[in-house]
Motif scaffolding. Structure first.
Motif, PDB file in Angstrom:
ATOM      1  N   HIS A 197       0.727  -1.195   0.002  1.00 28.46           N
ATOM      2  CA  HIS A 197      -0.165  -0.093   0.169  1.00 28.46           C
ATOM      3  C   HIS A 197       0.814   1.332   0.059  1.00 28.46           C
ATOM      4  CE1 HIS A 197      -3.798   2.106   1.814  1.00 28.46           C
ATOM      5  NE2 HIS A 197      -3.028   2.977   0.832  1.00 28.46           N
ATOM      6  N   ASP A 208      -8.397   2.887  -3.463  1.00 32.12           N
ATOM      7  CA  ASP A 208      -7.927   3.308  -2.190  1.00 32.12           C
ATOM      8  C   ASP A 208      -7.804   4.931  -2.433  1.00 32.12           C
ATOM      9  OD1 ASP A 208      -6.931   3.619   0.437  1.00 32.12           O
ATOM     10  OD2 ASP A 208      -4.895   4.454  -0.672  1.00 32.12           O
ATOM     11  N   GLY A 209      -8.266   5.694  -1.499  1.00 28.57           N
ATOM     12  CA  GLY A 209      -8.201   7.410  -1.357  1.00 28.57           C
ATOM     13  C   GLY A 209      -9.819   7.504  -1.501  1.00 28.57           C
ATOM     14  N   ASP A 222       1.132   3.020   3.578  1.00 30.04           N
ATOM     15  CA  ASP A 222       0.266   3.909   3.008  1.00 30.04           C
ATOM     16  C   ASP A 222       1.032   5.269   2.772  1.00 30.04           C
ATOM     17  OD1 ASP A 222      -1.971   5.365   2.254  1.00 30.04           O
ATOM     18  OD2 ASP A 222      -2.941   5.152   4.096  1.00 30.04           O
TER      19      ASP A 222
HETATM   20 ZN    ZN Z   1      -6.943   4.670   1.898  1.00 31.84          ZN
END
Ligand code: ZN
Length: 429
Positions: free
Chosen positions: A61, A153-154, A306
Motif C-alpha cells: 500500500h 484507495d483514497g 500507506d
Molecule cells: Zn485509503
C-alpha cells in the motif's frame, strides 16, 4: 555482477521457517545457497555479523504519485525512499492522474518505474473507472497489462451493489481487492477522530463508524459472495473486532496496519499540524492497543506504509483544508521494531512475516522469502540501531511525516534488489 556472500548474519526467512546464523550466496541476481557456512572463493564478501538478513520488505500500500503529481513524488524519489527503508517491492495505488483504470496507465507505471526506479514497482488497477464509483474497470485487460491487485484507495466505494459486483469479479479472476473503508456521509467535514481531543480543540470529528460501518458491510458482502476482501489501513478497535469475528465465521477477510498508528494517537493532534492528518484519523489509546492486539493474534496479517506524499505547501494549508495522508517508507521498519518487537509484543520473525511473506502470499507474488532460486531481494537490518528521524534526510520529495524528531530503534542498513546493492549504510546508490 560478481557473486556476493553475506556472511555471519542471523538469517530470518519466516516464509520458509528459517531462523539461523549463517551465510547467503547471491549469484546472477539470485539466491543460490543458504547455509551455516559457505566457502565462496571469488565472491565479494560482506560481513553482516550481528545483523539480521531478511527478505526485502514488500509494501502492498503506497502512493508513488506518478503519473500526475511529480511535485509530491516520482518513481525515482519514491523508490529511493523505499530502498532507504528496506523495501524491495512496492505495489503502487492507482489514484494517480490519470487513474490506473486503463492498460496504458499500467504499462506506463511498469515501464517508467523500471527505467527510473531502484526497487520493483507493480501497479494496482482501479476497482471502478476513474475511481468514480459508477462503473467497474476492465479487470481482465488490467491484469493482462500487469496489474497484480485492485483498489479504489483514497475513495470509498459507496455503492454497495457495485462493491458486491466487484467482489464477484475479483473471485472470477482470483485477484486481491484492497478496500478503503469509509462512509463519506458519516465523515462529513470531520478532520480528526471524534472524541475527547476533537471536542477539546473544537474541530469537527470523524466518528469511528465512518470506518467500522464500511468494514462490516464489506465483510458481509465477502461472506455472502464467498469472495475475499482486504481491509486497508485499519484504524479503530471496532474494525479489528469485526475482522476477528469475520475470520471466526470463515470469511476470507484480511487486514493491514500502518506503522504510524502504532506510536501515534489522537493526543498527537493537539498541535493541529498537517503532518498528523490522516484517514482514518489516529484514534484513542484503546484503538492503538486493539491494533497491536490484532497484529499479535493474527487478525491483522499485513503491515503496509500507506506512504502518501504531499508538498509542504499542501500540508501547510489551514488544518481543515490540508489533505489527508502521510509518508512512511523510510520510517516503517523502525516504528514496527520499536513499537512491536523491542516492546516484546511480537517476535522479530513474526514482524518480518507481516512485511514480507504475508503480503506476497495474499498477492500471489513469487517473492517475500529467501528461497534458493528466488530473486535476491534482501534487506539487512540492524535491529538495535537507535536513530532520530529527520525528514530533511529523506529520499522522498515530501516531508509530511509524524515520526519527525522521534527516536526509533532498528533500521535497514543494506538493501539489495535482484542481487544489486541499492542502499548501504543509509546511502542509496
Ligand atoms: Zn485509503
Amino acid at each position: 555482477m560478481a557473486p556476493i556472500l553475506l556472511t555471519g548474519g542471523r538469517i530470518i526467512d519466516p516464509g520458509n521457517n528459517v531462523d539461523l546464523v549463517g551465510d547467503i550466496l547471491i549469484e546472477d541476481g539470485q539466491i543460490t545457497r543458504v547455509a551455516t557456512n559457505i566457502d565462496a572463493t571469488g565472491a565479494e564478501i560482506i560481513d553482516v555479523t550481528g545483523r539480521v538478513v531478511a527478505p526485502g520488505l514488500i509494501d502492498i500500500h503506497c502512493h508513488l504519485r506518478d503519473p500526475g503529481f511529480p511535485e509530491r513524488e516520482d518513481f525515482k524519489s519514491g523508490t529511493r525512499a523505499a530502498a532507504r527503508g528496506g523495501f524491495t517491492t512496492l505495489i503502487a495505488m492507482p489514484n494517480t492522474s490519470p487513474v490506473c483504470d486503463h492498460p496504458v496507465v499500467a504499462e506506463y507505471v511498469l515501464a517508467r518505474s523500471k527505467r527510473e526506479g531502484v526497487v520493483n514497482v507493480l501497479p494496482y488497477g482501479a476497482i471502478t473507472k476513474g475511481q468514480q464509483g459508477q462503473e467497474l474497470a476492465p479487470y481482465a485487460d488490467l491484469v493482462a497489462a500487469g496489474c497484480v491487485a485492485f483498489s479504489d484507495d483514497g475513495q470509498p466505494l459507496m455503492n454497495a451493489g457495485l462493491m458486491r459486483q466487484a467482489l464477484l469479479m475479483a473471485k472470477d479472476i482470483n485477484k486481491f481487492f484492497a478496500v478503503h473503508c469509509e462512509d463519506r456521509t458519516i465523515t462529513g467535514e470531520g478532520v480528526i477522530n471524534e472524541g475527547e481531543v476533537s471536542r477539546c480543540l473544537g474541530v469537527k470529528g470523524i466518528p469511528y463508524t465512518s470506518e467500522a460501518a464500511m468494514v462490516a458491510r464489506d465483510i458481509l458482502l465477502a461472506e455472502e459472495t464467498a469472495s475475499r476482501v482486504h481491509i486497508c489501513h485499519v484504524g479503530c478497535a471496532r474494525s479489528v473486532e469485526l475482522i476477528r469475528e469475520g475470520k471466526k465465521r470463515g470469511v476470507a477477510v484480511t487486514g493491514e496496519v500502518i506503522p504510524h498508528y502504532l506510536n501515534t494517537t489522537e493526543a498527537d493532534m493537539l498541535t493541529l499540524e498537517g503532518r498528523f492528518k490522516i484517514k482514518p484519523p489516529f484514534g484513542s489509546q484503546e484503538d492503538q492497543d486493539a491494533l497491536k492486539e490484532g497484529l499479535v493474534d493474527g487478525t491483522l496479517e499485513v503491515i503496509a506504509t500507506d506512504h502518501a506524499p504531499y508538498t509542504l505547501a499542501e500540508k501547510k494549508r489551514d488544518f481543515r483544508e490540508a489533505p489527508f495522508g502521510l509518508i512512511g517508507l523510510e520510517t516503517a521498519l523502525g516504528v514496527v521494531l520499536t513499537a512491536m518487537v523491542h516492546s516484546g509484543l511480537l517476535s522479530l520473525p513474526a514482524a518480518i512475516a507481516k512485511m514480507t511473506c504475508n503480503p506476497a502470499r495474499l498477492l500471489g507474488l513469487n517473492k517475500g522469502t529467501l528461497g534458493v532460486g528466488g530473486d535476491a531481494d534482501i534487506v539487512v537490518i540492524d535491529p538495535d540501531r537507535e536513530w532520530q528521524v529527520d525528514v530533511n534526510e529523506n529520499e522522498s520529495k515530501s516531508r509530511n511525516c509524524p515520526q519527525h524528531g522521534r527516536w526509533l530503534k532498528g533500521r535497514a542498513v543494506l538493501t539489495m534488489v535482484g542481487g544489486r546493492i541499492v542502499m548501504q549504510d543509509g546511502k542509496v546508490c
